[in-house]
Enzyme design. Structure first.
Site, mmCIF file in Angstrom:
data_model
loop_
_atom_site.group_PDB
_atom_site.id
_atom_site.type_symbol
_atom_site.label_atom_id
_atom_site.label_comp_id
_atom_site.label_asym_id
_atom_site.label_seq_id
_atom_site.Cartn_x
_atom_site.Cartn_y
_atom_site.Cartn_z
ATOM 1 N N GLU A 204 34.877 114.296 4.915
ATOM 2 C CA GLU A 204 33.681 113.461 4.982
ATOM 3 C C GLU A 204 32.877 113.453 3.685
ATOM 4 O O GLU A 204 31.716 113.050 3.668
ATOM 5 C CB GLU A 204 32.820 113.893 6.165
ATOM 6 N N LYS A 332 29.434 107.441 19.132
ATOM 7 C CA LYS A 332 30.654 107.056 18.420
ATOM 8 C C LYS A 332 31.355 105.967 19.233
ATOM 9 O O LYS A 332 31.947 106.262 20.282
ATOM 10 C CB LYS A 332 31.596 108.261 18.266
#
Length: 414
Positions: A204, A332
């Site tokens: 990330e 999400k």
């Protein structure tokens, strides 16, 4: 009325070099919307199914089955549907699949079509996506939750906790908040290099050094925040992702086995010592008694986010609210499979005073849909990684664009 005239999907690559689904939807006026579906590494067991081919291609990670489901099964069913009726489209996708977790069509197939249709409809109206999905009240720029030290399943290092993040609260604009994160990130790289640590990046975009324990990364962040001159304006957030090291009723980390009570006390100590404002997945997804105790202990002091615990699922979140587990939910879209189901979960959370954090996945792309989605739903917070790697900065840059039109930054009002 504009209708869906054409649907197609094909394989593209995500930020880990794995295939994922890109869907394109064309409307009867020629408007086109496209979307790329993300993929997680640390996943909850109750997430909607991401359909993979499991053959020799790409080590089994190909998505030709999901692509075929879009091009054949889904296309046959949705051609001619009203492009502006997102609920009808998404309910049709759900009924077509026939399961509660998209195990037939694949959530990577349904979500791609759902997102692409919303984009096409917004384009047909000449609207930005956030305005189309959120209406006139979509105006709040979210506080970024920036993951600048990676561990756990997102890095090849010895750190157990998955994400060590900073949140810039004490600013009046998104761009100034983002600037503070940039400056802290640059200082962190220098600190790591000067102390002989690796400056390699995790999935990330955060740094992924080997460190002594799960406290040393927090100390590093505190040092960098102070050197950047942002004390009291930037706070710390953690994603423990504790399901990843939960086995046989114990939490195995730092060479020891912790009970739920032990780990809760560890969090209490950390919160007393550091300006920690949020802990995500502090306990395992099925440790319900532990979650209740954690919420009783810290729920009135900090944000306790359920990711694996709730998996963006409206029904599971409703049970958690009744049992008083956590006080916030990670959002999400690919955990649940359509835009409409995602929005229903957010609305349930907001009605019950649970905070929402819009989130990327560790396997991402240049698609910035969630930036618009966060503003559309007024989530007030967004997780989309460090300020490195194009698939992460795409979301930040989109939020900077949105700020030119809507300049309300939540900041200290969160």
């Amino acid at each position: 009325m504009l209708v869906i005239e054409d649907v197609r999907a094909y394989e593209v690559l995500d930020s880990r070099g794995n295939p994922t689904v890109k869907a394109e939807v064309t409307l009867s006026d020629g408007s086109v919307g496209a979307a790329i579906v993300p993929s997680g590494a640390s996943t909850g067991s109750k997430e909607a199914l991401e359909l993979r081919d499991n053959d020799e291609r790409f080590g089994g990670k190909g998505v030709l089955k999901a692509v075929a489901n879009v091009n054949e099964t889904i296309a046959d069913e949705i051609l001619g549907l009203d492009a502006f009726n997102q609920t009808q489209l998404d309910d049709t996708l759900r009924e077509l699949d026939g399961t509660n977790n998209y195990s037939n069509l694949g959530a990577n197939a349904t979500l791609g079509v759902s997102m692409a249709t919303a984009r096409a409809a917004a384009a047909a109206l000449g609207m930005p996506l956030y305005r189309y999905l959120g209406g006139a009240n979509a105006s709040i720029l979210p506080v970024p939750m920036c993951n600048i030290i990676n561990g756990g399943a997102h890095a090849n290092n010895n750190v157990d906790f998955q994400e060590f993040m900073i949140m810039p609260f004490g600013f009046t604009s998104f761009k100034e908040a983002l600037r503070s994160v940039c400056e802290i990130y640059v200082i962190l790289k220098k600190e790591l290099a000067n102390s002989g640590h690796s400056t390699a990046l995790g999935d990330e975009g955060g740094f992924a050094p080997n460190l002594a324990n799960n406290t040393e990364p927090i100390d590093l962040l505190m040092t960098c925040i102070k050197k950047a001159g942002y004390e009291n304006r930037v706070k710390i957030a953690l994603d423990v992702a504790s399901t990843e090291f939960f086995k046989d009723g114990k939490y195995h980390m730092e060479g020891k086995a912790f009970s739920s009570e032990d780990l809760i006390e560890r969090y209490v100590e950390l919160c007393a010592k550091y300006p920690i404002c949020s802990i995500e997945d502090g306990l395992a997804e099925n440790d319900f008694e532990g979650w209740i105790k954690l919420t009783e202990k810290l729920g009135n002091k900090i944000q306790l986010v359920g990711d694996d615990l709730f998996v963006t699922n409206e029904d599971i979140l409703r049970e958690g609210i009744i049992k008083k587990m956590a006080n916030a939910v990670l959002i999400k879209p690919n955990q649940i499979g359509t835009i409409t189901q995602t929005m229903r979960t957010v609305r349930l959370a907001q009605r019950n005073n649970y905070k929402c954090v819009m989130s990327h996945r560790s396997g991402e792309s240049e698609d910035a849909f969630i930036a618009d989605f966060a503003v559309a739903l007024n989530t007030g917070q967004i997780k989309t990684g460090a300020l490195a790697r194009g698939e992460r900065t795409a979301k930040y840059n989109r939020l900077l664009e949105i700020e030119l039109e809507s300049d309300e930054y939540l900041g200290e009002k969160l």
